[in-house]
Write a protein that holds these residues in place. Structure first.
Motif, mmCIF file in Angstrom:
data_model
loop_
_atom_site.group_PDB
_atom_site.id
_atom_site.type_symbol
_atom_site.label_atom_id
_atom_site.label_comp_id
_atom_site.label_asym_id
_atom_site.label_seq_id
_atom_site.Cartn_x
_atom_site.Cartn_y
_atom_site.Cartn_z
ATOM 1 N N LEU A 3 0.849 -1.185 0.000
ATOM 2 C CA LEU A 3 0.000 0.000 0.000
ATOM 3 C C LEU A 3 0.879 1.227 0.000
ATOM 4 O O LEU A 3 1.859 1.302 0.733
ATOM 5 C CB LEU A 3 -0.885 0.006 1.244
ATOM 6 N N GLU A 4 0.535 2.167 -0.830
ATOM 7 C CA GLU A 4 1.301 3.405 -0.860
ATOM 8 C C GLU A 4 0.372 4.574 -1.083
ATOM 9 O O GLU A 4 -0.684 4.444 -1.681
ATOM 10 C CB GLU A 4 2.382 3.366 -1.929
ATOM 11 N N LYS A 5 0.794 5.705 -0.573
ATOM 12 C CA LYS A 5 0.044 6.934 -0.800
ATOM 13 C C LYS A 5 0.358 7.430 -2.200
ATOM 14 O O LYS A 5 1.405 7.146 -2.750
ATOM 15 C CB LYS A 5 0.411 7.971 0.253
ATOM 16 N N HIS A 6 -0.565 8.162 -2.733
ATOM 17 C CA HIS A 6 -0.404 8.676 -4.096
ATOM 18 C C HIS A 6 -0.370 10.196 -4.079
ATOM 19 O O HIS A 6 -1.049 10.850 -4.859
ATOM 20 C CB HIS A 6 -1.570 8.188 -4.974
ATOM 21 N N ASP A 7 0.419 10.763 -3.160
ATOM 22 C CA ASP A 7 0.449 12.217 -3.105
ATOM 23 C C ASP A 7 0.972 12.780 -4.426
ATOM 24 O O ASP A 7 1.747 12.156 -5.132
ATOM 25 C CB ASP A 7 1.251 12.727 -1.900
ATOM 26 N N LEU A 8 0.493 13.956 -4.748
ATOM 27 C CA LEU A 8 0.713 14.538 -6.070
ATOM 28 C C LEU A 8 2.178 14.770 -6.400
ATOM 29 O O LEU A 8 2.591 14.558 -7.539
ATOM 30 C CB LEU A 8 -0.072 15.849 -6.174
ATOM 31 N N VAL A 9 2.976 15.168 -5.439
ATOM 32 C CA VAL A 9 4.393 15.426 -5.711
ATOM 33 C C VAL A 9 5.114 14.141 -6.106
ATOM 34 O O VAL A 9 5.975 14.154 -6.980
ATOM 35 C CB VAL A 9 5.068 16.092 -4.491
ATOM 36 N N HIS A 10 4.730 13.024 -5.493
ATOM 37 C CA HIS A 10 5.349 11.746 -5.868
ATOM 38 C C HIS A 10 4.793 11.201 -7.175
ATOM 39 O O HIS A 10 5.471 10.480 -7.889
ATOM 40 C CB HIS A 10 5.182 10.723 -4.740
ATOM 41 N N GLU A 11 3.553 11.545 -7.484
ATOM 42 C CA GLU A 11 2.960 11.125 -8.754
ATOM 43 C C GLU A 11 3.576 11.895 -9.924
ATOM 44 O O GLU A 11 3.757 11.350 -10.999
ATOM 45 C CB GLU A 11 1.441 11.347 -8.728
ATOM 46 N N PHE A 12 3.867 13.173 -9.705
ATOM 47 C CA PHE A 12 4.410 14.040 -10.760
ATOM 48 C C PHE A 12 5.640 14.787 -10.247
ATOM 49 O O PHE A 12 5.610 16.016 -10.100
ATOM 50 C CB PHE A 12 3.358 15.048 -11.226
ATOM 51 N N PRO A 13 6.746 14.100 -9.984
ATOM 52 C CA PRO A 13 7.917 14.780 -9.413
ATOM 53 C C PRO A 13 8.480 15.882 -10.312
ATOM 54 O O PRO A 13 9.054 16.852 -9.821
ATOM 55 C CB PRO A 13 8.924 13.648 -9.215
ATOM 56 N N GLU A 14 8.277 15.760 -11.602
ATOM 57 C CA GLU A 14 8.797 16.771 -12.524
ATOM 58 C C GLU A 14 8.046 18.101 -12.403
ATOM 59 O O GLU A 14 8.507 19.132 -12.890
ATOM 60 C CB GLU A 14 8.726 16.262 -13.973
ATOM 61 N N TYR A 15 6.889 18.085 -11.732
ATOM 62 C CA TYR A 15 6.082 19.287 -11.544
ATOM 63 C C TYR A 15 6.156 19.809 -10.102
ATOM 64 O O TYR A 15 5.330 20.622 -9.703
ATOM 65 C CB TYR A 15 4.615 19.015 -11.902
ATOM 66 N N ARG A 16 7.125 19.369 -9.329
ATOM 67 C CA ARG A 16 7.221 19.740 -7.911
ATOM 68 C C ARG A 16 7.125 21.253 -7.709
ATOM 69 O O ARG A 16 6.328 21.741 -6.905
ATOM 70 C CB ARG A 16 8.528 19.219 -7.326
ATOM 71 N N GLU A 17 7.934 22.012 -8.426
ATOM 72 C CA GLU A 17 7.939 23.469 -8.250
ATOM 73 C C GLU A 17 6.631 24.089 -8.724
ATOM 74 O O GLU A 17 6.108 25.010 -8.091
ATOM 75 C CB GLU A 17 9.124 24.080 -8.992
ATOM 76 N N LYS A 18 6.100 23.594 -9.837
ATOM 77 C CA LYS A 18 4.856 24.142 -10.373
ATOM 78 C C LYS A 18 3.685 23.845 -9.433
ATOM 79 O O LYS A 18 2.796 24.676 -9.265
ATOM 80 C CB LYS A 18 4.590 23.572 -11.763
ATOM 81 N N ILE A 19 3.689 22.689 -8.798
ATOM 82 C CA ILE A 19 2.647 22.345 -7.825
ATOM 83 C C ILE A 19 2.668 23.352 -6.682
ATOM 84 O O ILE A 19 1.632 23.902 -6.303
ATOM 85 C CB ILE A 19 2.822 20.902 -7.299
ATOM 86 N N HIS A 20 3.853 23.604 -6.154
ATOM 87 C CA HIS A 20 3.980 24.565 -5.058
ATOM 88 C C HIS A 20 3.504 25.955 -5.497
ATOM 89 O O HIS A 20 2.758 26.630 -4.765
ATOM 90 C CB HIS A 20 5.418 24.625 -4.556
ATOM 91 N N GLN A 21 3.922 26.363 -6.670
ATOM 92 C CA GLN A 21 3.545 27.688 -7.176
ATOM 93 C C GLN A 21 2.027 27.799 -7.328
ATOM 94 O O GLN A 21 1.423 28.783 -6.886
ATOM 95 C CB GLN A 21 4.221 27.949 -8.517
ATOM 96 N N LEU A 22 1.412 26.804 -7.941
ATOM 97 C CA LEU A 22 -0.033 26.866 -8.170
ATOM 98 C C LEU A 22 -0.825 26.772 -6.871
ATOM 99 O O LEU A 22 -1.889 27.391 -6.746
ATOM 100 C CB LEU A 22 -0.465 25.765 -9.141
ATOM 101 N N LYS A 23 -0.331 26.011 -5.902
ATOM 102 C CA LYS A 23 -1.025 25.929 -4.609
ATOM 103 C C LYS A 23 -1.086 27.290 -3.935
ATOM 104 O O LYS A 23 -2.034 27.577 -3.202
ATOM 105 C CB LYS A 23 -0.319 24.945 -3.676
ATOM 106 N N THR A 24 -0.096 28.126 -4.182
ATOM 107 C CA THR A 24 -0.051 29.432 -3.515
ATOM 108 C C THR A 24 -0.655 30.562 -4.338
ATOM 109 O O THR A 24 -0.961 31.623 -3.785
ATOM 110 C CB THR A 24 1.400 29.797 -3.135
#
Length: 79
Positions: A3-24
């Motif tokens: 069993l593993e979590k499917h958090d978005l950063v691990h699902e799309f590591p190439e978008y790590r910075e963009k995820i942070h930017q869009l969340k804010t």
């Protein structure tokens, strides 16, 4: 079964910075992100047996998680 979590950063590591930017900066993205996070944790708890639910309910929540992930991925691609 692992069993593993499917958090978005691990699902799309190439978008790590963009995820942070869009969340804010993007309220819609932040709302979808929070909803995805909540559903992912619920699915994880159900799969672990920490909470009980019918198999149908678990499958429904997995589908909701997938729909949210698709929406978030489209937002990441368009940003």
């Amino acid at each position: 079964m692992s069993l593993e979590k499917h958090d978005l950063v691990h699902e799309f590591p190439e978008y790590r910075e963009k995820i942070h930017q869009l969340k804010t900066t993007d309220h819609h993205f932040a709302r979808l992100f929070a909803e995805y996070h909540d559903v992912d944790h619920e699915v994880y708890r159900l799969e672990q047996g920490a909470e009980t639910a019918s198999g149908e309910y678990l499958e429904l929540r997995k589908k909701v998680r997938l729909q949210l992930k698709d929406q978030l991925f489209r937002s990441l691609q368009q940003a």
